[in-house]
Structures are given as structure tokens and as C-alpha cells.
Design a protein around this motif. Sequence first.
Motif, PDB file in Angstrom:
ATOM      1  N   PRO A   1       1.020  -1.135   0.019  1.00  0.00           N
ATOM      2  CA  PRO A   1      -0.100  -0.162  -0.148  1.00  0.00           C
ATOM      3  C   PRO A   1       0.927   1.435   0.051  1.00  0.00           C
ATOM      4  CG  PRO A   1      -0.045  -1.193   2.182  1.00  0.00           C
ATOM      5  CD  PRO A   1       0.603  -1.899   1.173  1.00  0.00           C
ATOM      6  N   ILE A   2       0.189   2.221  -0.540  1.00  0.00           N
ATOM      7  CA  ILE A   2       0.817   3.636  -0.658  1.00  0.00           C
ATOM      8  C   ILE A   2       1.087   3.909   0.908  1.00  0.00           C
ATOM      9  CG2 ILE A   2       0.603   6.121  -1.091  1.00  0.00           C
ATOM     10  CD1 ILE A   2       1.033   4.318  -3.659  1.00  0.00           C
TER      11      ILE A   2
ATOM     12  N   TYR B   1      -7.439  22.433  -3.295  1.00  0.00           N
ATOM     13  CA  TYR B   1      -7.531  20.982  -2.900  1.00  0.00           C
ATOM     14  C   TYR B   1      -6.158  20.429  -3.034  1.00  0.00           C
ATOM     15  CZ  TYR B   1     -12.475  20.069  -4.089  1.00  0.00           C
ATOM     16  OH  TYR B   1     -13.904  20.138  -3.966  1.00  0.00           O
ATOM     17  N   HIS B   2      -6.209  19.481  -2.048  1.00  0.00           N
ATOM     18  CA  HIS B   2      -4.806  18.466  -2.011  1.00  0.00           C
ATOM     19  C   HIS B   2      -5.396  17.317  -2.744  1.00  0.00           C
ATOM     20  CE1 HIS B   2      -3.058  14.829   0.015  1.00  0.00           C
ATOM     21  NE2 HIS B   2      -2.080  15.544  -0.444  1.00  0.00           N
ATOM     22  N   TYR B   3      -4.431  16.561  -3.561  1.00  0.00           N
ATOM     23  CA  TYR B   3      -4.618  15.384  -4.112  1.00  0.00           C
ATOM     24  C   TYR B   3      -3.412  14.474  -4.416  1.00  0.00           C
ATOM     25  CZ  TYR B   3      -3.048  17.726  -8.545  1.00  0.00           C
ATOM     26  OH  TYR B   3      -2.258  18.233  -9.637  1.00  0.00           O
ATOM     27  N   LEU B   4      -3.410  13.123  -4.444  1.00  0.00           N
ATOM     28  CA  LEU B   4      -2.573  12.408  -4.535  1.00  0.00           C
ATOM     29  C   LEU B   4      -2.373  12.108  -6.057  1.00  0.00           C
ATOM     30  CD1 LEU B   4      -3.247   9.657  -1.616  1.00  0.00           C
ATOM     31  CD2 LEU B   4      -1.860  11.603  -1.787  1.00  0.00           C
ATOM     32  N   TYR B   5      -1.100  12.173  -6.527  1.00  0.00           N
ATOM     33  CA  TYR B   5      -0.964  12.100  -8.207  1.00  0.00           C
ATOM     34  C   TYR B   5       0.206  10.914  -8.243  1.00  0.00           C
ATOM     35  CZ  TYR B   5       0.467  13.637 -12.872  1.00  0.00           C
ATOM     36  OH  TYR B   5       0.405  13.421 -14.147  1.00  0.00           O
ATOM     37  N   GLY B   6      -0.163  10.008  -9.098  1.00  0.00           N
ATOM     38  CA  GLY B   6       0.742   8.981  -9.723  1.00  0.00           C
ATOM     39  C   GLY B   6       0.779   8.650 -11.084  1.00  0.00           C
TER      40      GLY B   6
ATOM     41  N   GLN C   1      -5.198   0.424  -3.710  1.00  0.00           N
ATOM     42  CA  GLN C   1      -5.844   0.341  -4.976  1.00  0.00           C
ATOM     43  C   GLN C   1      -4.696   1.083  -5.892  1.00  0.00           C
ATOM     44  OE1 GLN C   1      -8.090   0.635  -2.447  1.00  0.00           O
ATOM     45  NE2 GLN C   1      -8.344  -1.284  -2.635  1.00  0.00           N
ATOM     46  N   ILE C   2      -4.341   2.237  -5.519  1.00  0.00           N
ATOM     47  CA  ILE C   2      -3.469   2.960  -6.312  1.00  0.00           C
ATOM     48  C   ILE C   2      -2.292   2.250  -6.831  1.00  0.00           C
ATOM     49  CG2 ILE C   2      -1.840   5.004  -6.122  1.00  0.00           C
ATOM     50  CD1 ILE C   2      -3.770   6.294  -4.227  1.00  0.00           C
TER      51      ILE C   2
END
Length: 340
Positions: free
Chosen positions: A5-6, A26-31, A58-59
Motif C-alpha cells: 500500500p501507499i 484542493y490536495h490530491y495524490l498523483y501518480g 488500489q493506487i
Amino acid sequence: MSLQPIEPFDDSRIEHRHAVLNGHRYHYLYGVPPSGKYSHTVFLIHGWPDLSLGWRYQIPLLLDMGFRVVAPDLMGFGGTDAPKVPPNPINLYGLKRASDDIAELAKQLGAERIILGGHDWGGFVVWRAAQWHPELISHVFSVCTPYTAPHREYISLEQIVAGSLPQFAYQIHLGSGRVEKVVNSEDTIRQFLKGMYGARGPNKEESFDPNQGVLSENLPKIGESRLLNGKVLDYYVQEYSRHGIHSTLNWYRTRKANWEEDLALLDKKVITIPTLFIQATYDSVLKPEMSLSMGKSLPNLTRGEVAATHWALTQKPEEVNAIIRHWLVDQGLEKVKSSL
């Protein structure tokens, strides 16, 4: 299938990013996959009391399959703004606003079409986003949250609880303003989160009951959670302490506002794009019987089920991921061979 997991604080597979969307930060995770190349973009939308990191299992799957992944914190959560209501309108915490902000972030990232996944409130958001922005959304999947069509008549939460869904009574409590008077410090936030994620007291005391809400008298007794602990729990406590819990509870004060905006969607009740619904067998709120008729409005619906509670994403990640992966492959969306 091996899953790593991340990590919440430092993980080379993702970046913590920020964007201003329709006036709010906004805050967001980006990959992106290690190659830097991706076939499609997947947005993942969390629920309550959760964060973008709720998709930590899931990421990695999606990155491995060759997708770009974007997971924002919703309005009022984590690193995203938490505008006060009043003076701001409650619509800022509504389904249309969330849908519009997803569309704006996709635009800023140059994504003309996206695959959209949601859980809990995020599941409700993704169904509506597919209706508000059909030109943007190519596929939708929801974990736990069944599709419900817009209604011409307003049905209050009290009416719903008195009728077929008594287990929704907790939403009345969450929207009442009483919870934040008790869950108002790092220590109480920690106890609250552990309890929400399945921890109990020494005599099996619970801190949440769907028919009542948060059982504040039991919070001091709550032990450790198997689903939310260690560094991940520390991260959640940190993020929930930014604004306090009040702003996250605004989502439970939007029923009338959401209904008013939904009236514009009465002729869009049917969602024709490919959809996936993953039922959690033991979800005590979003029970299996609630999803029985949704196929009438979703002609391209695929169903899956996992023997899990509401926290299926982290309780049974391998099973959830297998269903998502199989569906994406069946849709012809995987362009990069998976190594998982």
C-alpha cells in the motif's frame, strides 16, 4: 497478488499535489507508472471518515496496470479547503460542486476523458459526476455505494429513517452539530477514527451504531484498530486535526441542497456508460438489498461482491482489486501488462 500500500508520509510512487479548483484549494495524490507513460487517467474519490489515502491499496494496482491515478481529498477533508457554512453556502459540500471540481481538475491535468471510482460518499459523487459531466466520464465504478436516481419529490432524512432505511439514523446525528462538540482534539479524533474503523473497548464496546450515530461515551474505552493503525492512523489524525471534524460533517447537511440541484438531472437517470458496483456483504449501512434494482438505470452494469464490512478497500484489498482489475481488462482499458 502481492500488495504494497501507499505509504502516508513518503512514497516515491505518488506525489502530494495541490490545485485551485473553482476558487478553492484542493490536495490530491498523483501518480503515474514508472515509465512515465499511461493509457488512461483514473480518479478515485473517498468517503467519510476517510481521505484520499483510503485508496492506498488500489493506487499501486492501477499504476501497475498502466494508469495515471488522481485521488483528491474532498471539500472539508485533509489538505483541501474547509470553507465555513455560513457564510458560505452548503452547496460547496454537495454532489454537484464535487462533480464540477473533479471536472476542473481533469481539465487542469489535460485529461479529456477519465475513469471514475468512488467509495462511500465518493460513490455517490461518482454516480452524479457521470450525470453532470457525461462528456468527461468514460467508465464508473463504486465500492459499497449503490446508484440512486434523482427524485422529483423531496424526501427528508427523517422520512427515510422512519421508512425503509432505519440504519441511516446516524446521519441525523452526524449533521446535528453534537459530534464535533465531543470529537474536538487530537486525542478524541484518534479514538473516534479507531472506533469508526472497527476497534472496540475491552467489553466489546462500540463507538458507532448506524441506528444512533457516534456513541461518545464509549470513545475513551476504544482500543486498537486492525484496519487503521500505526503511521496510517497518525496521518489520518494529523489530517483530521487540520480543520477539525465539523467540516467533514457538512456532507451530512446537504440533503435538501443536493435534491434541489438533482432536479436538473431528472432526464438523465439512466447512465449508459460501463459501470461496476462492488457490494460489501456485511456493510451495516449500505446493505446488499439497497442495490437490487439499480440495474434498471445502469444497462452496462457489472456486479461484484466481497465478504467485507464497509471498509472493503482496506479490509479485503486483494479481492476488491481483483474485481476492479478484471473489469478494467474486460473493458479493454489495460494497455500495459500487469506484474501483480
